[in-house]
Write a protein that holds these residues in place. Structure first.
Motif, PDB file in Angstrom:
ATOM      1  N   SER A 189      66.427  16.327  -8.684  1.00  0.00           N
ATOM      2  CA  SER A 189      67.643  15.646  -8.242  1.00  0.00           C
ATOM      3  C   SER A 189      68.564  15.404  -9.434  1.00  0.00           C
ATOM      4  O   SER A 189      68.174  15.580 -10.596  1.00  0.00           O
ATOM      5  CB  SER A 189      67.294  14.304  -7.587  1.00  0.00           C
ATOM      6  OG  SER A 189      66.799  13.397  -8.566  1.00  0.00           O
ATOM      7  N   GLY A 220      66.305  21.037  -6.534  1.00  0.00           N
ATOM      8  CA  GLY A 220      65.641  20.404  -5.408  1.00  0.00           C
ATOM      9  C   GLY A 220      64.136  20.453  -5.566  1.00  0.00           C
ATOM     10  O   GLY A 220      63.604  20.957  -6.561  1.00  0.00           O
ATOM     11  N   ALA A 251      65.046  13.704   1.000  1.00  0.00           N
ATOM     12  CA  ALA A 251      65.363  15.036   1.531  1.00  0.00           C
ATOM     13  C   ALA A 251      65.110  15.149   3.032  1.00  0.00           C
ATOM     14  O   ALA A 251      65.401  16.183   3.629  1.00  0.00           O
ATOM     15  CB  ALA A 251      64.551  16.105   0.790  1.00  0.00           C
ATOM     16  N   LEU A 260      64.427  17.901   8.052  1.00  0.00           N
ATOM     17  CA  LEU A 260      64.998  18.120   6.736  1.00  0.00           C
ATOM     18  C   LEU A 260      66.505  17.942   6.762  1.00  0.00           C
ATOM     19  O   LEU A 260      67.167  18.297   7.740  1.00  0.00           O
ATOM     20  CB  LEU A 260      64.700  19.540   6.238  1.00  0.00           C
ATOM     21  CG  LEU A 260      63.282  19.878   5.783  1.00  0.00           C
ATOM     22  CD1 LEU A 260      63.257  21.315   5.277  1.00  0.00           C
ATOM     23  CD2 LEU A 260      62.803  18.934   4.704  1.00  0.00           C
ATOM     24  N   LYS A 261      67.052  17.436   5.662  1.00  0.00           N
ATOM     25  CA  LYS A 261      68.503  17.318   5.545  1.00  0.00           C
ATOM     26  C   LYS A 261      69.140  18.632   5.131  1.00  0.00           C
ATOM     27  O   LYS A 261      70.224  18.985   5.581  1.00  0.00           O
ATOM     28  CB  LYS A 261      68.858  16.232   4.518  1.00  0.00           C
ATOM     29  CG  LYS A 261      68.517  14.822   4.965  1.00  0.00           C
ATOM     30  CD  LYS A 261      68.910  13.815   3.901  1.00  0.00           C
ATOM     31  CE  LYS A 261      68.577  12.389   4.337  1.00  0.00           C
ATOM     32  NZ  LYS A 261      68.899  11.410   3.278  1.00  0.00           N
ATOM     33  N   ARG A 262      68.462  19.374   4.233  1.00  0.00           N
ATOM     34  CA  ARG A 262      69.037  20.631   3.741  1.00  0.00           C
ATOM     35  C   ARG A 262      67.918  21.537   3.233  1.00  0.00           C
ATOM     36  O   ARG A 262      66.872  21.054   2.785  1.00  0.00           O
ATOM     37  CB  ARG A 262      70.044  20.362   2.626  1.00  0.00           C
ATOM     38  CG  ARG A 262      69.453  19.752   1.383  1.00  0.00           C
ATOM     39  CD  ARG A 262      70.516  19.381   0.365  1.00  0.00           C
ATOM     40  NE  ARG A 262      71.284  18.251   0.819  1.00  0.00           N
ATOM     41  CZ  ARG A 262      70.923  16.993   0.616  1.00  0.00           C
ATOM     42  NH1 ARG A 262      69.800  16.709  -0.024  1.00  0.00           N
ATOM     43  NH2 ARG A 262      71.658  15.997   1.048  1.00  0.00           N
ATOM     44  N   PRO A 263      68.115  22.860   3.262  1.00  0.00           N
ATOM     45  CA  PRO A 263      67.091  23.791   2.760  1.00  0.00           C
ATOM     46  C   PRO A 263      67.056  23.817   1.231  1.00  0.00           C
ATOM     47  O   PRO A 263      67.988  23.377   0.559  1.00  0.00           O
ATOM     48  CB  PRO A 263      67.542  25.140   3.328  1.00  0.00           C
ATOM     49  CG  PRO A 263      69.026  25.005   3.466  1.00  0.00           C
ATOM     50  CD  PRO A 263      69.268  23.557   3.836  1.00  0.00           C
ATOM     51  N   VAL A 264      65.962  24.345   0.680  1.00  0.00           N
ATOM     52  CA  VAL A 264      65.779  24.481  -0.770  1.00  0.00           C
ATOM     53  C   VAL A 264      65.505  25.949  -1.087  1.00  0.00           C
ATOM     54  O   VAL A 264      64.741  26.611  -0.382  1.00  0.00           O
ATOM     55  CB  VAL A 264      64.612  23.605  -1.270  1.00  0.00           C
ATOM     56  CG1 VAL A 264      64.334  23.865  -2.742  1.00  0.00           C
ATOM     57  CG2 VAL A 264      64.921  22.134  -1.052  1.00  0.00           C
ATOM     58  N   SER A 265      66.141  26.469  -2.154  1.00  0.00           N
ATOM     59  CA  SER A 265      65.947  27.864  -2.556  1.00  0.00           C
ATOM     60  C   SER A 265      65.137  27.946  -3.842  1.00  0.00           C
ATOM     61  O   SER A 265      65.304  27.143  -4.758  1.00  0.00           O
ATOM     62  CB  SER A 265      67.302  28.543  -2.771  1.00  0.00           C
ATOM     63  OG  SER A 265      67.132  29.850  -3.304  1.00  0.00           O
TER      64      SER A 265
END
Length: 386
Positions: free
Chosen positions: A173, A192, A342, A369-374
């Motif tokens: 973060s 992330g 997250a 989940l709020k958002r994906p992680v790459s």
């Protein structure tokens, strides 16, 4: 000079604790890890010119799996410090070792292409020697919790020397990036939490018992009694409810089983032990098995996530996301704040309020989940040198 003094000091600590370590190596829990880490028993150096990952625990090791698959298991080697981490690593590559205690690394580390360490395994000689022998050094999924922040700052003089040996840092973060840079980290980017990059899938399919299935997952000492007390009170209004209890540490299975059986008997409910019956038919069931938790998430309606009703720091809430569970957690999540930030939909309470939280969960939306992680920024950093 610092490296020499540090090595001498670590060597002195090693010699001082040799006898206690030898005694502890006879305990079942440490029978493999202590001889391997402190006496190099059946623990030869890693093959040279590998992509070397180092992780500590089961969860951190499991988070490496998609990275290993993307790079190719044949090019990857993994070290861990725990038996559960070692067993998990063996599932996706054969080249697995226990990481030796620091003074032994002088004799153990061979040249590697890159060293990738996950989270908070900030061993000075690990980074110093890996870099000295030609490896690019990376720290990924890096975090500094609120609880440990002041301790890191207090020993900032030491961590600045560690980060001087780390070429690239991937933080969980923006807050972690700021704290890491304060401690001397360079080339820090926010990627992330990689534990969110690939969420777990069930490996077995169990038939869901009728009624509302509540799973108390990864529980610790001081939690099970309160969870059972709340469930029994809640069960009076929801007699169709069933409880699975999954302790975090296998050495506690017998003690937890005795407590659950006594509680069930006193209230006229049935109790079962998974290892003995293989059945979920009882009102309260102890899941005394390792590596099965996600399979029970897959059939659970509500998950009570342990490690947060006592000051342990919490566990990973996102593992429940693929299965549409409602999640109830304690408030002691200081080691998992990034993970909880997250996701959305978690219900927080104290043990005294758990009965009401279970009612709230019945009407709540599943955790999401709020958002994906790459993983691409991490893979790019590794591929730069391989």
């Amino acid at each position: 000079m610092f490296t020499l003094l540090y090595s001498v000091g670590a060597g002195g600590i090693y010699l001082l604790f040799l006898l206690p370590l030898a005694i502890f190596s006879f305990k079942k829990k440490y029978r493999e890890s202590i001889p391997a880490r402190f006496f190099l028993r059946r623990n030869p150096p890693l093959p040279e010119n590998s992509i070397w990952f180092h992780a500590c625990s089961f969860g951190e090791t499991r988070a490496l799996k998609p990275l290993v698959e993307a790079l190719g298991p044949e090019s990857v080697a993994i070290t861990t410090t725990t038996a559960t981490g070692f067993s998990e690593a063996k599932r996706f590559t054969e080249r697995v070792r226990y990481l030796p205690f620091e003074p032994l690394l002088w004799f153990w580390i061979r040249p590697q292409k890159v060293l990738v360490v996950i989270e908070a395994e900030l061993w000075y000689l690990l980074f110093f020697l890996a870099k000295k022998r030609g490896a690019k050094t990376m720290l990924i999924n890096a975090r500094i919790s609120d609880r440990s922040y002041e301790s890191y700052r207090r020993f900032g003089w030491f961590y600045r020397r560690v980060f001087a040996r780390i070429d690239e840092v991937c933080a969980q973060s923006e807050t972690d990036r700021s704290r890491l840079e304060e401690l001397g980290a360079k080339n820090v980017k926010v990627t992330g939490n990689i534990k969110l990059a690939r969420l777990p899938e069930a490996t077995k399919r169990y038939e869901k018992p009728a009624g509302i299935l509540v799973t108390a997952a990864s529980t610790h000492a001081g939690e099970e009694e309160g969870i059972v007390r709340a469930f029994l009170a809640w069960h009076r209004r929801h007699p169709e409810g069933k409880l699975l209890v999954v302790p975090r540490h296998p050495e506690r299975f017998d003690d937890v089983a005795a407590m659950l059986e006594k509680s069930a008997r006193q209230t006229g409910l049935s109790f079962g032990r998974w290892s003995e019956t293989g059945s979920l038919g009882a009102d309260i069931v102890l899941i005394d098995a390792m590596g099965e938790l996600v399979n029970f998430y897959a059939i659970s309606d509500i998950v009570i996530l342990g490690g947060a009703f006592v000051p342990v720091g919490g566990h990973n809430p996102a593992e429940t996301v693929p299965f549409g569970c409602r999640l109830v957690s304690g408030r002691e999540i200081f080691n998992q704040k990034a993970m909880f930030s997250a996701v959305e939909g978690a219900i927080f309470c104290d043990l005294d309020d758990l009965e009401e939280a279970l009612d709230e969960a019945l009407e709540a939306e599943p955790l999401r989940l709020k958002r994906p992680v790459s993983l691409e920024p991490i893979l790019e950093g590794i591929r730069d040198v391989v």
